[in-house]
Design an enzyme around this catalytic site. Structure first.
Site, PDB file in Angstrom:
ATOM      1  N   SER A  11     -12.333   2.903  13.626  1.00 30.66           N
ATOM      2  CA  SER A  11     -11.629   3.935  12.851  1.00 30.66           C
ATOM      3  C   SER A  11     -12.153   4.111  11.438  1.00 30.66           C
ATOM      4  O   SER A  11     -11.926   5.150  10.814  1.00 30.66           O
ATOM      5  CB  SER A  11     -10.129   3.608  12.805  1.00 30.66           C
ATOM      6  OG  SER A  11      -9.939   2.256  12.433  1.00 30.66           O
ATOM      7  N   VAL A  61      -7.799  -6.812  18.451  1.00 30.42           N
ATOM      8  CA  VAL A  61      -8.804  -7.588  19.200  1.00 30.42           C
ATOM      9  C   VAL A  61      -8.455  -9.070  19.278  1.00 30.42           C
ATOM     10  O   VAL A  61      -8.911  -9.776  20.180  1.00 30.42           O
ATOM     11  CB  VAL A  61     -10.239  -7.450  18.601  1.00 30.42           C
ATOM     12  CG1 VAL A  61     -10.789  -6.053  18.739  1.00 30.42           C
ATOM     13  CG2 VAL A  61     -10.297  -7.931  17.155  1.00 30.42           C
ATOM     14  N   TYR A 155     -14.910 -16.769   6.820  1.00 31.99           N
ATOM     15  CA  TYR A 155     -15.713 -15.625   7.277  1.00 31.99           C
ATOM     16  C   TYR A 155     -17.113 -16.088   7.690  1.00 31.99           C
ATOM     17  O   TYR A 155     -17.644 -15.669   8.731  1.00 31.99           O
ATOM     18  CB  TYR A 155     -15.776 -14.620   6.127  1.00 31.99           C
ATOM     19  CG  TYR A 155     -16.401 -13.284   6.417  1.00 31.99           C
ATOM     20  CD1 TYR A 155     -15.677 -12.256   7.001  1.00 31.99           C
ATOM     21  CD2 TYR A 155     -17.728 -13.039   6.056  1.00 31.99           C
ATOM     22  CE1 TYR A 155     -16.257 -11.015   7.229  1.00 31.99           C
ATOM     23  CE2 TYR A 155     -18.319 -11.806   6.280  1.00 31.99           C
ATOM     24  CZ  TYR A 155     -17.580 -10.797   6.873  1.00 31.99           C
ATOM     25  OH  TYR A 155     -18.165  -9.572   7.096  1.00 31.99           O
ATOM     26  N   ALA A 157     -17.945 -19.031   8.732  1.00 31.48           N
ATOM     27  CA  ALA A 157     -17.812 -19.809   9.978  1.00 31.48           C
ATOM     28  C   ALA A 157     -17.656 -18.871  11.175  1.00 31.48           C
ATOM     29  O   ALA A 157     -18.290 -19.058  12.222  1.00 31.48           O
ATOM     30  CB  ALA A 157     -16.606 -20.748   9.887  1.00 31.48           C
ATOM     31  N   ALA A 158     -16.828 -17.841  11.015  1.00 30.93           N
ATOM     32  CA  ALA A 158     -16.598 -16.897  12.128  1.00 30.93           C
ATOM     33  C   ALA A 158     -17.891 -16.186  12.493  1.00 30.93           C
ATOM     34  O   ALA A 158     -18.233 -16.042  13.676  1.00 30.93           O
ATOM     35  CB  ALA A 158     -15.525 -15.882  11.731  1.00 30.93           C
ATOM     36  N   LYS A 159     -18.628 -15.736  11.481  1.00 30.66           N
ATOM     37  CA  LYS A 159     -19.845 -14.962  11.752  1.00 30.66           C
ATOM     38  C   LYS A 159     -20.978 -15.861  12.266  1.00 30.66           C
ATOM     39  O   LYS A 159     -21.772 -15.430  13.104  1.00 30.66           O
ATOM     40  CB  LYS A 159     -20.279 -14.202  10.503  1.00 30.66           C
ATOM     41  CG  LYS A 159     -19.272 -13.156  10.018  1.00 30.66           C
ATOM     42  CD  LYS A 159     -19.008 -12.078  11.052  1.00 30.66           C
ATOM     43  CE  LYS A 159     -18.214 -10.912  10.473  1.00 30.66           C
ATOM     44  NZ  LYS A 159     -17.908  -9.866  11.453  1.00 30.66           N
TER      45      LYS A 159
END
Ligand code: NAP
Length: 244
Positions: A11, A61, A155, A157-159
């Site tokens: 979006s 998600v 962030y 760590a997630a990526k």
């Protein structure tokens, strides 16, 4: 049989630019969003004004049940079609130095970028792999997941985990001609970066500017194209020369 493209977080920002790009490539696009329906409707209208086709699909998600319900409903409404192009783009930032980071901010960022990738991709893989028509998965990683950035342990760590998953899944899916790649943008001008000190940060970028969402979308479009059929398991940086 029609092959659709699903862009999570389509979006706004990078996801919006990717939706427009894939629609320009002639693909019917499913615009996923979490809450901002007005923005998602604008993307749909823009695609339709350019002669493309788009539909909205709302889900978080990071909520496994919501992902499963939405995708199953779509599959039931489209028994002969399938989602052959998946761009896992939805992501959030909740920056803080680690010693002050609330537990919920750690989990929220990991849940959106990493678990979200898992919930959506796992559900779509069987059809993608079964059809053997060259499915495409592109994961929106980040410079932060390669280099690590202070104030972004959650962030980064997630990526970084998303990059590891990209490389592993690429090897699982390659025998079925499905490619899995990651894109790692540096600083791109979107809502996510609008609260950052852009004038200060752009001094770190050799090109002396933030990137445009359309520049990232071009790369994603290429990775989704037939021309990119032999590229898989890669992490492609797009950062104006920012050292990684
Ligand atoms: P943005 O402008 O903040 O847009 C975020 C998008 O993700 C919106 O469409 C939002 O939907 C959606 N979203 C957020 N959480 C969601 C969830 N749980 N479920 C479904 N959709 C969700 O962000 P952006 O800058 O375009 O970033 C897009 C991706 O690129 C992210 O993964 C980000 O980490 C990555 N990235 C961005 C940059 C940058 O400099 N901008 C750099 C590197 C990587 P609503 O409109 O409904 O809120």
């Amino acid at each position: 049989m029609t092959k659709y493209a699903l862009v999570t977080g389509g979006s706004r920002g990078l996801g919006k630019a990717v939706c427009l790009k894939l629609a320009q490539m002639g693909l019917p696009v499913i615009i996923n969003y979490q809450s901002n329906e007005a923005a998602a409707l604008e993307v749909k209208a823009e695609i339709e004004a350019q002669g493309g086709s788009a539909e909205l699909m709302r889900f978080d998600v990071g909520c496994q049940e919501a992902v499963e319900v939405a995708l199953k409903e779509w599959e039931m409404a489209h028994p002969d079609d399938y989602i052959a192009y998946l761009v896992n783009n939805a992501g959030i930032r909740k920056d803080n130095v680690m010693f002050m980071m609330p537990t919920e901010d750690w989990h929220a960022v990991i849940n959106t970028s990493l678990n979200g990738f898992f919930y959506v991709t796992r559900q779509l893989l069987p059809k993608m792999m079964m059809r053997k028509h060259g499915g495409r998965i592109v994961n929106m990683a980040s410079l932060s997941g390669i280099k690590g950035l202070p104030g972004q342990t959650n962030y980064s760590a997630a990526k970084a985990a998303l990059i590891g998953a990209t490389k592993a899944l690429a090897q699982e899916a390659a025998p079925r001609s499905v490619t899995v790649n990651a894109v790692a943008p540096g600083f791109i001008d979107t809502d996510m970066t609008k609260d950052l000190p852009q004038d200060e940060l752009k001094k770190m970028v050799p090109m002396n500017r933030f990137g445009k969402p359309e520049e990232v979308a071009s790369l994603v479009g290429f990775l989704c194209s037939d021309e990119a059929a032999y590229i898989t398991g890669e992490v492609i940086s797009i950062n104006g020369g920012l050292y990684t």
